[in-house]
Design a protein around this motif. Structure first.
Motif, PDB file in Angstrom:
ATOM      1  N   VAL A   1       0.933  -1.197  -0.033  1.00  0.00           N
ATOM      2  CA  VAL A   1       0.389  -0.561  -0.173  1.00  0.00           C
ATOM      3  C   VAL A   1       0.804   1.494  -0.171  1.00  0.00           C
ATOM      4  CG1 VAL A   1      -1.575   1.092   1.515  1.00  0.00           C
ATOM      5  CG2 VAL A   1      -2.217  -0.974   1.309  1.00  0.00           C
ATOM      6  N   VAL A   2       2.325   1.467   0.297  1.00  0.00           N
ATOM      7  CA  VAL A   2       2.486   2.770   0.411  1.00  0.00           C
ATOM      8  C   VAL A   2       3.010   3.035  -0.793  1.00  0.00           C
ATOM      9  CG1 VAL A   2       5.236   2.901   0.768  1.00  0.00           C
ATOM     10  CG2 VAL A   2       4.350   1.250   2.205  1.00  0.00           C
ATOM     11  N   PRO A   3       3.207   2.832  -2.080  1.00  0.00           N
ATOM     12  CA  PRO A   3       3.338   3.468  -3.078  1.00  0.00           C
ATOM     13  C   PRO A   3       1.909   4.419  -3.517  1.00  0.00           C
ATOM     14  CG  PRO A   3       4.082   1.500  -3.590  1.00  0.00           C
ATOM     15  CD  PRO A   3       3.653   1.419  -2.739  1.00  0.00           C
ATOM     16  N   PHE A   4       0.411   3.691  -2.733  1.00  0.00           N
ATOM     17  CA  PHE A   4      -0.544   4.586  -2.722  1.00  0.00           C
ATOM     18  C   PHE A   4      -0.399   6.461  -2.090  1.00  0.00           C
ATOM     19  CE2 PHE A   4      -2.208   0.589  -4.183  1.00  0.00           C
ATOM     20  CZ  PHE A   4      -3.444   0.732  -4.787  1.00  0.00           C
ATOM     21  N   PHE A   5       0.180   6.080  -1.268  1.00  0.00           N
ATOM     22  CA  PHE A   5       0.381   7.558  -0.662  1.00  0.00           C
ATOM     23  C   PHE A   5       1.883   8.113  -1.134  1.00  0.00           C
ATOM     24  CE2 PHE A   5       0.054   4.915   3.212  1.00  0.00           C
ATOM     25  CZ  PHE A   5      -0.559   5.554   3.802  1.00  0.00           C
ATOM     26  N   PHE A   6       2.265   8.076  -2.492  1.00  0.00           N
ATOM     27  CA  PHE A   6       2.837   8.653  -3.713  1.00  0.00           C
ATOM     28  C   PHE A   6       2.053   8.634  -5.001  1.00  0.00           C
ATOM     29  CE2 PHE A   6       5.906   7.129  -0.368  1.00  0.00           C
ATOM     30  CZ  PHE A   6       6.198   8.404  -0.253  1.00  0.00           C
ATOM     31  N   LEU A   7       1.204   8.863  -4.719  1.00  0.00           N
ATOM     32  CA  LEU A   7       0.494   9.057  -6.435  1.00  0.00           C
ATOM     33  C   LEU A   7       0.823  10.087  -6.878  1.00  0.00           C
ATOM     34  CD1 LEU A   7      -3.437   7.791  -5.403  1.00  0.00           C
ATOM     35  CD2 LEU A   7      -1.527   6.523  -7.292  1.00  0.00           C
ATOM     36  N   PRO A   8       1.273  10.175  -8.082  1.00  0.00           N
ATOM     37  CA  PRO A   8       0.756  11.626  -9.119  1.00  0.00           C
ATOM     38  C   PRO A   8      -0.516  12.719  -9.099  1.00  0.00           C
ATOM     39  CG  PRO A   8       1.300   9.384 -10.050  1.00  0.00           C
ATOM     40  CD  PRO A   8       0.718   9.225  -8.594  1.00  0.00           C
ATOM     41  N   ASN A   9      -0.182  13.439  -9.606  1.00  0.00           N
ATOM     42  CA  ASN A   9      -1.580  14.285  -9.040  1.00  0.00           C
ATOM     43  C   ASN A   9      -2.833  13.893 -10.334  1.00  0.00           C
ATOM     44  OD1 ASN A   9      -0.881  15.816  -7.241  1.00  0.00           O
ATOM     45  ND2 ASN A   9       0.076  17.760  -9.276  1.00  0.00           N
ATOM     46  N   VAL A  10      -1.526  13.560 -11.556  1.00  0.00           N
ATOM     47  CA  VAL A  10      -2.766  12.862 -12.557  1.00  0.00           C
ATOM     48  C   VAL A  10      -3.663  11.513 -12.288  1.00  0.00           C
ATOM     49  CG1 VAL A  10      -1.103  11.364 -13.581  1.00  0.00           C
ATOM     50  CG2 VAL A  10      -2.955  12.346 -14.985  1.00  0.00           C
ATOM     51  N   LEU A  11      -2.910  10.470 -11.147  1.00  0.00           N
ATOM     52  CA  LEU A  11      -4.195   9.403 -10.520  1.00  0.00           C
ATOM     53  C   LEU A  11      -5.006   9.912  -8.816  1.00  0.00           C
ATOM     54  CD1 LEU A  11      -1.342   6.962 -11.369  1.00  0.00           C
ATOM     55  CD2 LEU A  11      -3.772   7.257 -13.144  1.00  0.00           C
ATOM     56  N   PHE A  12      -4.410  10.846  -8.614  1.00  0.00           N
ATOM     57  CA  PHE A  12      -4.426  10.954  -7.914  1.00  0.00           C
ATOM     58  C   PHE A  12      -6.625  11.425  -7.718  1.00  0.00           C
ATOM     59  CE2 PHE A  12      -5.359  13.221  -3.235  1.00  0.00           C
ATOM     60  CZ  PHE A  12      -4.586  12.587  -2.414  1.00  0.00           C
ATOM     61  N   SER A  13      -6.382  10.303  -7.701  1.00  0.00           N
ATOM     62  CA  SER A  13      -8.627  10.007  -7.671  1.00  0.00           C
ATOM     63  C   SER A  13      -9.087   8.977  -7.490  1.00  0.00           C
ATOM     64  CB  SER A  13      -8.465  10.736  -8.907  1.00  0.00           C
ATOM     65  OG  SER A  13      -9.059   9.434  -9.551  1.00  0.00           O
ATOM     66  N   PHE A  14     -10.027   9.101  -6.010  1.00  0.00           N
ATOM     67  CA  PHE A  14     -11.023   8.360  -6.022  1.00  0.00           C
ATOM     68  C   PHE A  14     -11.245   7.071  -6.893  1.00  0.00           C
ATOM     69  CE2 PHE A  14     -14.648   6.165  -4.459  1.00  0.00           C
ATOM     70  CZ  PHE A  14     -14.641   5.072  -3.062  1.00  0.00           C
ATOM     71  N   THR A  15     -11.512   7.502  -8.008  1.00  0.00           N
ATOM     72  CA  THR A  15     -12.004   6.810  -8.921  1.00  0.00           C
ATOM     73  C   THR A  15     -11.045   5.518  -9.598  1.00  0.00           C
ATOM     74  OG1 THR A  15     -13.307   8.772  -9.741  1.00  0.00           O
ATOM     75  CG2 THR A  15     -12.778   6.109 -11.463  1.00  0.00           C
ATOM     76  N   PHE A  16      -9.733   6.404  -9.384  1.00  0.00           N
ATOM     77  CA  PHE A  16      -8.244   5.550  -9.995  1.00  0.00           C
ATOM     78  C   PHE A  16      -8.074   4.537  -8.827  1.00  0.00           C
ATOM     79  CE2 PHE A  16      -3.562   4.741  -9.671  1.00  0.00           C
ATOM     80  CZ  PHE A  16      -3.983   4.366 -10.466  1.00  0.00           C
ATOM     81  N   VAL A  17      -7.955   4.549  -7.351  1.00  0.00           N
ATOM     82  CA  VAL A  17      -7.754   4.010  -6.566  1.00  0.00           C
ATOM     83  C   VAL A  17      -8.330   3.006  -6.289  1.00  0.00           C
ATOM     84  CG1 VAL A  17      -7.302   3.156  -3.924  1.00  0.00           C
ATOM     85  CG2 VAL A  17      -6.611   5.103  -5.400  1.00  0.00           C
ATOM     86  N   ILE A  18     -10.238   2.637  -6.040  1.00  0.00           N
ATOM     87  CA  ILE A  18     -11.264   2.279  -6.067  1.00  0.00           C
ATOM     88  C   ILE A  18     -10.829   0.874  -7.345  1.00  0.00           C
ATOM     89  CG2 ILE A  18     -13.316   1.571  -6.368  1.00  0.00           C
ATOM     90  CD1 ILE A  18     -12.523   2.757  -3.766  1.00  0.00           C
ATOM     91  N   SER A  19     -11.002   1.321  -9.111  1.00  0.00           N
ATOM     92  CA  SER A  19     -10.353   0.756 -10.010  1.00  0.00           C
ATOM     93  C   SER A  19      -9.324  -0.311  -9.639  1.00  0.00           C
ATOM     94  CB  SER A  19     -10.790   1.441 -11.396  1.00  0.00           C
ATOM     95  OG  SER A  19     -11.347   2.272 -11.444  1.00  0.00           O
TER      96      SER A  19
END
Length: 264
Positions: free
Chosen positions: A194-212
């Motif tokens: 899960v650690v890399p999720f704390f460094f999501l770039p702006n273009v991927l920083f969305s609830f939709t991407f993480v849940i998908s």
């Protein structure tokens, strides 16, 4: 109290088993040690990603992006000894070429590369090349490497806890992985991923991407596990390697779809 020397030893053992990174001699090896080392699979993935990221950063200063990606794939294979790629090829040959569980397992342990394995390796490596070029051009390759290498190993390791182990080899080098797996070890390997999720770039920083992404990985794990049980009765070490390769590719594809392909 945490025994740091023991944990360091287990981490080194995980590195030794899954990579060609020199970690020194590990004395008094026992099968139970390798089983306990499964908790560090995703951490090994982060280490591999860190090395590959550094290598790519150097390569791209001297070569065009497409050539740098090819060289990066070569370094990746050398770094892991093609351990997971070999698993993918063996699984494809066995399940693709066998008609019974025993014949599939027999083919999987055959060291020769067959048609199904060759095609699978070619297509996966080709797809990796294409998506990594896109990710490099979008300045997303570093993040993608960390996310994909950590999560793919975590998903593969999670199969150990609730999937039967099958093999025709009594001395299989992967057999220790299937023994006495604990929920605590499984939880740790998932938390590290899960650690890399704390460094999501702006273009991927969305609830939709993480849940998908999480939903896709969950569905893949469920379907892949059911497919393995239906085809060979459980998992082998080759199946874990195949799982790692497929999940890594799925993550790259999802990042491309959301960051470059326009999925919202």
């Amino acid at each position: 109290m945490l025994n740091t020397s023991k944990q360091w030893r287990l981490f080194r053992l995980a590195c030794q088993f899954f990579t060609r990174i020199p970690v020194g001699n590990i004395a008094d090896f026992q099968e139970t040690d390798l089983n306990q080392a499964t908790r560090y699979f995703s951490l090994v993935g982060l280490l591999v990603a860190a090395i590959l990221s550094a290598v790519f950063s150097i390569l791209v200063t001297f070569f065009p992006v497409n050539l740098a990606v090819v060289l990066l794939l070569i370094v990746s294979v050398l770094l892991t000894g093609a351990f997971h790629e070999d698993g993918l090829a063996d699984m494809a040959d066995g399940i693709g070429g066998g008609y019974t569980i025993s014949s599939r397992l027999a083919i999987m342990k055959d060291s020769r590369l067959g048609t199904y394995g060759a095609i699978s390796l070619f297509l996966v490596m080709l797809l990796k090349y294409v998506v990594l070029v896109h990710l490099a051009n979008a300045a997303l390759i570093i993040f993608s490497l960390f996310l994909a290498h950590a999560c793919s190993r975590a998903i593969a390791a999670s199969l150990i806890i609730d999937t039967p182990y099958v093999s025709e080899e009594s001395d299989s080098k992967s057999k220790p992985l299937a023994q006495q797996q604990t929920q605590k070890d499984c939880l740790f390997v998932l938390l590290v991923a899960v650690v890399p999720f704390f460094f999501l770039p702006n273009v991927l920083f969305s609830f939709t991407f993480v849940i998908s992404l999480l939903f896709t990985l969950y569905i893949f794990r469920v379907l892949f596990r059911r497919w393995l049980i239906a085809r060979i009765g459980g998992f082998t070490g080759d199946c874990l390697g195949a799982c790692q390769q497929l999940v890594e590719l799925i993550i790259y594809l999802l990042i491309v779809a959301f960051a470059i392909g326009g999925v919202k």
